[in-house]
Write an enzyme that holds these catalytic residues in place. Structure first.
Site, PDB file in Angstrom:
ATOM      1  N   LYS A 138      41.951  43.771  39.115  1.00 21.23           N
ATOM      2  CA  LYS A 138      41.296  44.955  39.701  1.00 21.23           C
ATOM      3  C   LYS A 138      41.537  45.015  41.215  1.00 21.23           C
ATOM      4  CE  LYS A 138      37.214  43.612  38.359  1.00 21.23           C
ATOM      5  NZ  LYS A 138      37.553  42.369  37.649  1.00 21.23           N
TER       6      LYS A 138
ATOM      7  N   ARG B 248      29.126  47.946  36.641  1.00 21.46           N
ATOM      8  CA  ARG B 248      29.364  46.840  35.717  1.00 21.46           C
ATOM      9  C   ARG B 248      28.317  46.789  34.617  1.00 21.46           C
ATOM     10  NH1 ARG B 248      32.093  43.438  39.526  1.00 21.46           N
ATOM     11  NH2 ARG B 248      33.158  41.702  38.578  1.00 21.46           N
TER      12      ARG B 248
ATOM     13  N   ARG C 279      44.522  31.620  42.179  1.00 28.18           N
ATOM     14  CA  ARG C 279      44.203  32.641  43.192  1.00 28.18           C
ATOM     15  C   ARG C 279      43.730  32.022  44.512  1.00 28.18           C
ATOM     16  NH1 ARG C 279      40.091  37.253  41.685  1.00 28.18           N
ATOM     17  NH2 ARG C 279      38.771  35.507  41.128  1.00 28.18           N
TER      18      ARG C 279
ATOM     19  N   ARG D 130      37.894  30.956  46.309  1.00 30.72           N
ATOM     20  CA  ARG D 130      36.513  31.410  46.141  1.00 30.72           C
ATOM     21  C   ARG D 130      35.675  30.349  45.437  1.00 30.72           C
ATOM     22  NH1 ARG D 130      37.049  37.446  43.716  1.00 30.72           N
ATOM     23  NH2 ARG D 130      35.330  36.651  42.451  1.00 30.72           N
TER      24      ARG D 130
ATOM     25  N   ARG E 279      31.148  33.591  34.112  1.00 34.04           N
ATOM     26  CA  ARG E 279      31.398  35.004  34.451  1.00 34.04           C
ATOM     27  C   ARG E 279      31.945  35.754  33.241  1.00 34.04           C
ATOM     28  NH1 ARG E 279      35.173  34.078  39.408  1.00 34.04           N
ATOM     29  NH2 ARG E 279      35.334  36.341  39.611  1.00 34.04           N
TER      30      ARG E 279
HETATM   31  P1  AP5 Z   1      42.558  39.901  41.151  1.00 32.85           P
HETATM   32  O1  AP5 Z   1      43.203  41.191  41.525  1.00 32.85           O
HETATM   33  O2  AP5 Z   1      41.926  39.089  42.228  1.00 32.85           O
HETATM   34  O3  AP5 Z   1      41.542  40.118  39.927  1.00 32.85           O
HETATM   35  P2  AP5 Z   1      40.137  40.821  39.857  1.00 32.85           P
HETATM   36  O4  AP5 Z   1      40.099  41.588  38.574  1.00 32.85           O
HETATM   37  O5  AP5 Z   1      39.848  41.581  41.109  1.00 32.85           O
HETATM   38  O6  AP5 Z   1      39.226  39.528  39.711  1.00 32.85           O
HETATM   39  P3  AP5 Z   1      37.842  39.124  40.372  1.00 32.85           P
HETATM   40  O7  AP5 Z   1      37.588  37.675  40.010  1.00 32.85           O
HETATM   41  O8  AP5 Z   1      37.777  39.480  41.823  1.00 32.85           O
HETATM   42  O9  AP5 Z   1      36.869  40.009  39.576  1.00 32.85           O
HETATM   43  P4  AP5 Z   1      35.440  39.750  39.280  1.00 32.85           P
HETATM   44  O10 AP5 Z   1      35.133  41.026  38.658  1.00 32.85           O
HETATM   45  O11 AP5 Z   1      35.072  38.604  38.430  1.00 32.85           O
HETATM   46  O12 AP5 Z   1      34.796  39.351  40.709  1.00 32.85           O
HETATM   47  P5  AP5 Z   1      34.131  40.216  41.841  1.00 32.85           P
HETATM   48  O13 AP5 Z   1      34.629  39.765  43.139  1.00 32.85           O
HETATM   49  O14 AP5 Z   1      34.228  41.671  41.523  1.00 32.85           O
HETATM   50  O15 AP5 Z   1      43.681  39.032  40.398  1.00 32.85           O
HETATM   51  C1  AP5 Z   1      43.410  37.705  39.967  1.00 32.85           C
HETATM   52  C2  AP5 Z   1      44.608  36.798  40.291  1.00 32.85           C
HETATM   53  O16 AP5 Z   1      45.714  37.185  39.465  1.00 32.85           O
HETATM   54  C3  AP5 Z   1      45.105  36.907  41.743  1.00 32.85           C
HETATM   55  O17 AP5 Z   1      45.501  35.625  42.167  1.00 32.85           O
HETATM   56  C4  AP5 Z   1      46.307  37.873  41.664  1.00 32.85           C
HETATM   57  O18 AP5 Z   1      47.259  37.585  42.679  1.00 32.85           O
HETATM   58  C5  AP5 Z   1      46.849  37.589  40.268  1.00 32.85           C
HETATM   59  N1  AP5 Z   1      47.423  38.752  39.598  1.00 32.85           N
HETATM   60  C6  AP5 Z   1      46.959  40.036  39.662  1.00 32.85           C
HETATM   61  N2  AP5 Z   1      47.719  40.842  38.881  1.00 32.85           N
HETATM   62  C7  AP5 Z   1      48.659  40.035  38.300  1.00 32.85           C
HETATM   63  C8  AP5 Z   1      49.726  40.267  37.357  1.00 32.85           C
HETATM   64  N3  AP5 Z   1      49.999  41.509  36.868  1.00 32.85           N
HETATM   65  N4  AP5 Z   1      50.467  39.209  36.974  1.00 32.85           N
HETATM   66  C9  AP5 Z   1      50.225  37.969  37.450  1.00 32.85           C
HETATM   67  N5  AP5 Z   1      49.243  37.684  38.340  1.00 32.85           N
HETATM   68  C10 AP5 Z   1      48.459  38.705  38.754  1.00 32.85           C
HETATM   69  O19 AP5 Z   1      32.597  39.823  41.689  1.00 32.85           O
HETATM   70  C11 AP5 Z   1      32.129  38.534  42.067  1.00 32.85           C
HETATM   71  C12 AP5 Z   1      30.647  38.398  41.710  1.00 32.85           C
HETATM   72  O20 AP5 Z   1      29.862  39.384  42.418  1.00 32.85           O
HETATM   73  C13 AP5 Z   1      30.313  38.635  40.232  1.00 32.85           C
HETATM   74  O21 AP5 Z   1      30.511  37.466  39.477  1.00 32.85           O
HETATM   75  C14 AP5 Z   1      28.828  39.036  40.331  1.00 32.85           C
HETATM   76  O22 AP5 Z   1      28.002  37.913  40.518  1.00 32.85           O
HETATM   77  C15 AP5 Z   1      28.785  39.864  41.607  1.00 32.85           C
HETATM   78  N6  AP5 Z   1      29.019  41.307  41.348  1.00 32.85           N
HETATM   79  C16 AP5 Z   1      30.128  42.025  41.708  1.00 32.85           C
HETATM   80  N7  AP5 Z   1      29.996  43.305  41.330  1.00 32.85           N
HETATM   81  C17 AP5 Z   1      28.792  43.419  40.710  1.00 32.85           C
HETATM   82  C18 AP5 Z   1      28.096  44.494  40.098  1.00 32.85           C
HETATM   83  N8  AP5 Z   1      28.604  45.740  40.043  1.00 32.85           N
HETATM   84  N9  AP5 Z   1      26.871  44.244  39.556  1.00 32.85           N
HETATM   85  C19 AP5 Z   1      26.328  43.024  39.615  1.00 32.85           C
HETATM   86  N10 AP5 Z   1      26.933  41.938  40.181  1.00 32.85           N
HETATM   87  C20 AP5 Z   1      28.156  42.142  40.728  1.00 32.85           C
END
Ligand code: AP5
Length: 229
Positions: A23, A98, A137, A170, A181
């Site tokens: 994402k 979410r 990552r 992270r 998660r």
């Molecule tokens: P990356 O692009 O970083 O993936 P992502 O989907 O953004 O993953 P996140 O871990 O950031 O998502 P998340 O939803 O768990 O965490 P968030 O920060 O939102 O890609 C991942 C890796 O793969 C990278 O190394 C990239 O280079 C690589 N990659 C990408 N595309 C690729 C491809 N095509 N091929 C190969 N490699 C590739 O949330 C963190 C925390 O915040 C949550 O756990 C929760 O506690 C809280 N939170 C956030 N939003 C909410 C909400 N709306 N409500 C409640 N709590 C929330």
């Protein structure tokens, strides 16, 4: 398929997917190509936590346990972001909504302004690929720009291409937190997808393959492939 850009003026795209689905990676690319801000709930929470704000203090424990931050806190934070002048033309929402509660709050706020979601892009990746992606990552501590040791390395090892900051891993990318998660956040995510499928807003995008291939599929889903590439 079109992106629904004309509805209500602003273009609001949601990027939905499990942990590590790509994402953040795709939101950064779309943000640059479409000239819209990338609003990432995880990045906003991490910044608030680093800065020790009341919001950050509330979010910290939930994030460390891999749980969702409660809806009331999250909704208030995100609505404030969406009301800023930077989002006047629209935004790419990464990680919000979410839960169905968050989705309904977002829908109601937008409807109150004569607006609606332009498109929901659901990036689908098999679980075994997710673990591999997250374990490789590294991110920029300033804005969360993600890199991957193998598939998307920075130009200089360990350094952010954009601002030269040393990259970090992270805290919530530890294997046990990643498992939590996935277990806790995938079911409500599927409910969000079902909610927007009822409204005919969802495009399912195969998230496997290279980053460029996934971007191409997203642009195709939006009917924008030729227009901006
Ligand atoms: P990356 O692009 O970083 O993936 P992502 O989907 O953004 O993953 P996140 O871990 O950031 O998502 P998340 O939803 O768990 O965490 P968030 O920060 O939102 O890609 C991942 C890796 O793969 C990278 O190394 C990239 O280079 C690589 N990659 C990408 N595309 C690729 C491809 N095509 N091929 C190969 N490699 C590739 O949330 C963190 C925390 O915040 C949550 O756990 C929760 O506690 C809280 N939170 C956030 N939003 C909410 C909400 N709306 N409500 C409640 N709590 C929330």
């Amino acid at each position: 398929m079109t992106d629904g850009a004309s509805f209500g003026g602003r273009r609001i795209y949601l990027l939905v997917g499990a942990v590590g689905a790509g994402k953040g990676t795709q939101a950064d690319i779309l943000s640059e190509r479409l000239g819209l801000p990338h609003l990432a709930s995880g990045d906003l929470f991490r910044r608030a936590t680093r800065e020790g704000t009341p919001l950050g203090e509330k979010a910290k424990g939930y994030m460390e346990r891999g749980e969702l931050v409660p809806d009331d806190v999250t909704i208030a934070m995100f609505m404030e972001e969406l009301s800023k002048p930077e989002a006047a033309r629209g935004a790419i929402l990464d990680g919000f909504p979410r839960t169905v509660g968050q989705a309904r709050a977002l829908d109601a706020t937008l409807a109150g302004q004569g607006e609606g979601i332009s498109r929901v892009l659901y990036i689908e990746v098999p679980p075994e690929d997710l673990v591999e992606r997250v374990s490789g990552r590294w991110v920029c501590p300033t804005d969360g720009t993600p890199y991957h040791l193998v598939t998307d390395p920075p130009r200089v090892p360990g350094i952010c291409d954009k601002d030269g900051m040393p990259l970090i891993q992270r805290d919530d990318d530890k294997p046990e937190v990643v498992r939590a998660r996935l277990a806790q956040q995938v079911p409500p995510m599927l409910e969000v997808i079902a909610h927007y499928e009822q409204a005919g807003k969802v495009s399912r995008v195969d998230g496997r393959g290279t980053i460029d291939e996934v971007t191409g599929r997203i642009l195709d889903a939006l009917g924008l492939g030729q227009a901006v590439s």
